[in-house]
Enzyme design. Structure first.
Site, PDB file in Angstrom:
ATOM      1  N   HIS A   1       0.829  -1.214   0.000  1.00 50.17           N
ATOM      2  CA  HIS A   1       0.000   0.000   0.000  1.00 50.17           C
ATOM      3  C   HIS A   1       0.866   1.268   0.000  1.00 50.17           C
ATOM      4  CE1 HIS A   1      -3.400  -2.586   0.518  1.00 50.17           C
ATOM      5  NE2 HIS A   1      -3.061  -2.928   1.747  1.00 50.17           N
TER       6      HIS A   1
ATOM      7  N   ASP B   1      -5.248  -8.080  -2.946  1.00 53.57           N
ATOM      8  CA  ASP B   1      -5.504  -7.821  -1.534  1.00 53.57           C
ATOM      9  C   ASP B   1      -6.828  -8.405  -1.055  1.00 53.57           C
ATOM     10  OD1 ASP B   1      -5.402  -6.870   1.027  1.00 53.57           O
ATOM     11  OD2 ASP B   1      -5.393  -4.753   0.526  1.00 53.57           O
TER      12      ASP B   1
END
Length: 508
Positions: free
Chosen positions: A330, A381
């Site tokens: 991220h 994810d």
């Protein structure tokens, strides 16, 4: 934490089986040896991975109508693969028609895609978490509910279906960021690695490679206490108690032909600063990949500054976590100094745009990170969708929205992040390219679908990144084995049903 009584402990007074025990009426999870025999997974060992494949007569030959080869589209290419180690034996260009006996792959063939960041059980949340509004933190409470219901058997069934969905999307390797280790009350299973082994078995049965990023998760949040904030009820099953206990457990897991064992620090929230170095040193001693959720939320940054007087990135740097085998996932909310630290240490960055936009996390500075020296990879994810082409497209389009300018990455650069960049982040440096000696992983995208028809074949990279989707994947080859044929998975024949049934079992 109060110790459970002998009667309540899953490991009490019983011999420890080698595998998680199947529940009554459920199929027993096969051992790795049984899986290899049943599915003929190419058994590339660490030793053979270190030695280039010998050039020899291939056991199978694929003819690629168009191939993404040496950073351009090449028409008429043959790829030979060996059955014993799943490597490419030779690549030949200028072959206008399929040779006798060759398997024909029509469309544009790319190296296999790498999903560098996955939480397989999050697939069960798809659509459920789209009801109403909220934040990352309210989403997390729903996630905990599903995590609480997982068992080794139910997680195996779900992960097998999720990894099969990935294969249908052209993904040949997955990085599974795995932290659901123990029984719901935190007590270890008879086999302390039952959950991780269930994921490894699921990947083999779905036919793809896995890097199990076994995750240290020790505290509920940042705190001035040396051991961090006390764990909440739903987090007990994630924790080994200390980083030393985590290292002892994960050391029992071993690499196999289709699986590598890596490490992960869940976040600076979940691993106290004094224990970060233990995880980093474990990974360094084994030259294993090390991943970490990094600055996904501004609240994490604020808490880290309040407790430690520095950003999460600086905290990781000060404890020896950053480096060429480390990937920050991220990396959304970074300072200029953070970007410099990540770039100069060549720490990788895994962007997950479809999840980051789904959770309203923000847009990470991927372009600046890459310019600073951080290699890029991509992940799905939370599996809001499983589509690495969409992840690649979203990274560029998000940057366009933020900057109001176009062309931050070429299609070739985005494909590199989805292929070679992702495989390297997962420790499969020999994958992600079409060349002799590389692993024979291929994905073919149709160029005649409603999304892809019209452009010239020489624009295949642009078509793949900016128009195609996972639905356009026709073929997936893993280690030379034709795993997905004409959009049908050869090992899991009804993937939608497998998904529906395994998710329904978790609803309670």
């Amino acid at each position: 934490m109060t110790q459970p009584t002998a009667a309540a402990r899953p490991s009490a007074a019983r011999p420890k089986p080698a595998r998680p025990t199947a529940a009554p009426g459920r199929t027993r999870i096969k051992t790795p040896a049984e899986i290899a025999e049943a599915t003929r997974v190419p058994q590339s060992t660490p030793e053979t991975r270190a030695v280039p494949a010998a050039y020899r007569t291939p056991d199978v030959v694929y003819w690629l109508e168009h191939a993404w080869y040496d950073n351009h589209v090449e028409p008429g290419v043959t790829v030979g693969a060996a059955a014993d180690d799943g490597r490419i034996t030779d690549v030949r260009t200028g072959v206008p028609t399929p040779p006798p006996g060759a398997t024909v792959l029509r469309g544009l063939t790319l190296p296999g895609l790498a999903n560098a960041h996955s939480h397989a059980f999050h697939r069960a949340l798809r659509s459920t978490v789209q009801v109403g509004s909220g934040t990352f933190w309210t989403w997390r409470e729903l996630m905990y509910g599903f995590a609480a219901r997982l068992t080794p058997d139910s997680y195996h069934a779900l992960a097998r279906a999720v990894y099969a969905e990935m294969a249908l999307a052209g993904i040949t390797a997955v990085g599974e960021f795995h932290y659901v280790h123990h029984a719901p009350d935190g007590t270890p299973y008879d086999n302390p690695n039952a959950m991780g082994e269930a994921l490894i078995a699921a990947a083999a049965e779905a036919g793809i490679r896995i890097t199990l990023l076994d995750t240290a998760y020790l505290s509920a949040g940042l705190s001035k206490r040396r051991d961090g904030a006390p764990l909440e009820r739903h987090q007990l099953r994630f924790s080994d108690g200390t980083a030393d206990a985590w290292a002892e457990r994960v050391s029992a897991l071993k690499d196999t032909g289709h699986a590598l064992i890596g490490a992960a620090i869940h976040s600076v929230r979940a691993v106290p600063a004094a224990q970060l170095a233990t995880v980093a040193e474990w990974a360094g001693a084994r030259r294993a990949p090390l991943h970490v959720h990094l600055s996904e939320q501004t609240a994490e940054n604020d808490a880290c500054l309040a407790v430690h007087g520095r950003t999460p990135t600086r905290l990781l740097a000060d404890h020896g976590v950053l480096g060429t085998r480390t990937t920050g996932v991220h990396s959304t909310h970074l300072t200029d100094e953070d970007i410099t630290l990540l770039g100069t240490s060549h720490t990788g960055t895994c962007m997950c745009p479809t999840t980051e936009r789904d959770l309203a996390d923000g847009i990470g500075p991927a372009a600046r990170l890459q310019r600073a020296g951080s290699p890029l990879s991509l992940g799905s994810d939370s599996h809001a969708v499983i589509d690495l082409l969409e992840e690649a497209r979203a990274m560029e389009l998000n940057e366009r929205l933020r900057s109001r300018s176009r062309g931050h990455w070429t299609a070739a650069s985005l494909l590199h992040a989805a292929t070679a960049g992702g495989h390297a982040a997962l420790g499969w440096q020999e994958a992600g390219r079409i060349e002799a000696g590389a692993l024979a992983d291929l994905v073919t995208i149709g160029l005649d679908t409603v999304r892809t028809a019209g452009p010239l074949p020489r624009l295949g990279a642009e078509t793949a990144v900016f128009a195609a989707s996972a639905a356009d994947v026709r073929h997936t080859v893993v280690g030379g084995r034709h795993l997905v044929r004409d959009g049908v998975h050869t090992l899991v024949p009804d993937v939608p049903r497998a998904l529906a049934e395994s998710i329904a079992a978790l609803r309670g």
